[in-house]
Design a protein around this motif. Structure first.
Motif, mmCIF file in Angstrom:
data_model
loop_
_atom_site.group_PDB
_atom_site.id
_atom_site.type_symbol
_atom_site.label_atom_id
_atom_site.label_comp_id
_atom_site.label_asym_id
_atom_site.label_seq_id
_atom_site.Cartn_x
_atom_site.Cartn_y
_atom_site.Cartn_z
ATOM 1 N N ASN A 77 3.705 39.248 6.187
ATOM 2 C CA ASN A 77 2.909 40.293 6.841
ATOM 3 C C ASN A 77 2.689 41.494 5.927
ATOM 4 O OD1 ASN A 77 3.012 38.615 9.015
ATOM 5 N ND2 ASN A 77 4.049 40.044 10.389
ATOM 6 N N ASP B 167 2.809 26.908 8.852
ATOM 7 C CA ASP B 167 3.565 26.681 10.096
ATOM 8 C C ASP B 167 4.813 25.839 9.858
ATOM 9 O OD1 ASP B 167 1.827 28.159 11.568
ATOM 10 O OD2 ASP B 167 0.713 26.466 12.405
ATOM 11 N N VAL C 41 7.240 28.549 7.137
ATOM 12 C CA VAL C 41 7.608 29.921 7.492
ATOM 13 C C VAL C 41 8.767 29.877 8.484
ATOM 14 C CG1 VAL C 41 6.841 31.982 8.725
ATOM 15 C CG2 VAL C 41 5.385 30.967 6.988
ATOM 16 N N GLU D 172 10.300 32.539 10.129
ATOM 17 C CA GLU D 172 10.269 33.482 11.256
ATOM 18 C C GLU D 172 8.816 33.774 11.604
ATOM 19 O OE1 GLU D 172 12.719 35.220 12.925
ATOM 20 O OE2 GLU D 172 14.397 34.264 11.901
ATOM 21 N N GLN D 173 8.435 33.495 12.831
ATOM 22 C CA GLN D 173 7.059 33.780 13.244
ATOM 23 C C GLN D 173 6.916 35.214 13.771
ATOM 24 O OE1 GLN D 173 4.466 32.007 12.663
ATOM 25 N NE2 GLN D 173 5.531 30.206 11.909
ATOM 26 N N SER D 174 7.993 35.772 14.284
ATOM 27 C CA SER D 174 7.902 37.130 14.791
ATOM 28 C C SER D 174 9.244 37.820 14.619
ATOM 29 C CB SER D 174 7.497 37.105 16.264
ATOM 30 O OG SER D 174 8.484 36.433 17.020
ATOM 31 N N ARG E 277 6.768 37.234 9.366
ATOM 32 C CA ARG E 277 6.718 35.841 8.889
ATOM 33 C C ARG E 277 7.412 35.791 7.527
ATOM 34 N NH1 ARG E 277 1.177 33.496 8.467
ATOM 35 N NH2 ARG E 277 0.755 35.443 7.403
#
Length: 197
Positions: free
Chosen positions: A32, A132, A135, A137-139, A142
Motif C-alpha cells: 500500500n 492474491d 500477499v 496480509e490483505q488488511s 498488504r
C-alpha cells in the motif's frame, strides 16, 4: 521478529524513486505504501539467514555473504519485483561428501499480477505470480513476503543433488571383504546326469 519497511526514513534517487534507508533486508514490503512510488534496496545478506536454505548449507566451508539488489517498480500498469543476486553458497557434494560451490549469480524479474486478466499485459516468457496467492496480509496493509520470494528463487537455482563435475564416490569399508570362493559351474551337475536318464 520480522523486519518490515513501514515508517522508515527514505531518500529519493535520480529516477525519483523513494529508497528506504535500512541496514538489513526487509522480510516484507508494504505494498500500500510502495507499489506506486517504487522501492529499492541494496546490500549483503548471509545465506544462513534464509531458514530453508540454511538447512542444506554445508558446515564444512565458510559461507560468504550474497550481494542483493532489489527493485519494486510498475511498468504498463503491472507491478514487477526485480532483483539481482551475486554470490555463491556451499552445499555438500552427494558423491564425495565434500563441500561443492554453487553459483547463485543471476537476474530475476517477476510480474506481480492483480488477477489472471493481466497475463495479456506481459511477455509469454515472463515469470509471474498472482498477488492474491503471495500477499500475506490483505488488511489493513498488504504485505509482500519479499524474503520468502527471494529464498524461493535461490532454492530453485540450487540443485537437488549437488555434485562436483569430477569426483569419486566416497565408500566407507568396515572390516575385510571376504574373498568369493570359486563355485562349481551349476550346469556341470546337469551334464553329469545327461547320460544316466
Amino acid at each position: 521478529m520480522s523486519s518490515t519497511l513501514d515508517s522508515k526514513p527514505s531518500v529519493v534517487n535520480a529516477d525519483n524513486i523513494q529508497t528506504p534507508i535500512s541496514t538489513s533486508m526487509p522480510e516484507h514490503i508494504f505494498l500500500n505504501k510502495w507499489e506506486d512510488t517504487g522501492f529499492e534496496w541494496e546490500g549483503e545478506i548471509a545465506p544462513a539467514t534464509f531458514e530453508r536454505l540454511s538447512a542444506i548449507l554445508t558446515t564444512e566451508h565458510e559461507q560468504a555473504n550474497i550481494q542483493l539488489s532489489i527493485n519494486l517498480y510498475r511498468r504498463s500498469n503491472v507491478l514487477h519485483l526485480a532483483f539481482q543476486l551475486a554470490g555463491d553458497v556451499w552445499l555438500t557434494c552427494q558423491r564425495c561428501l565434500q563441500p561443492v560451490d554453487i553459483n547463485l549469480t543471476d537476474d530475476y524479474d517477476i510480474a506481480l499480477l492483480d488477477d489472471e486478466s493481466q497475463v495479456r499485459l506481459i511477455n509469454e516468457e515472463q515469470d509471474y505470480l498472482l498477488l492474491d496467492e503471495v500477499v500475506t496480509e490483505q488488511s489493513p496493509e498488504r504485505l509482500l513476503p519479499l524474503k520468502k520470494l527471494i529464498e524461493d528463487e535461490i532454492l530453485l537455482k540450487t540443485p537437488m543433488a549437488p555434485k562436483h563435475d569430477d569426483c569419486e564416490m566416497t565408500v566407507e569399508q568396515f572390516g575385510e571383504i571376504p574373498e568369493e570362493e570359486e563355485n562349481e559351474n551349476p550346469f556341470a551337475a546337469l551334464a553329469s546326469l545327461k547320460g544316466k536318464l
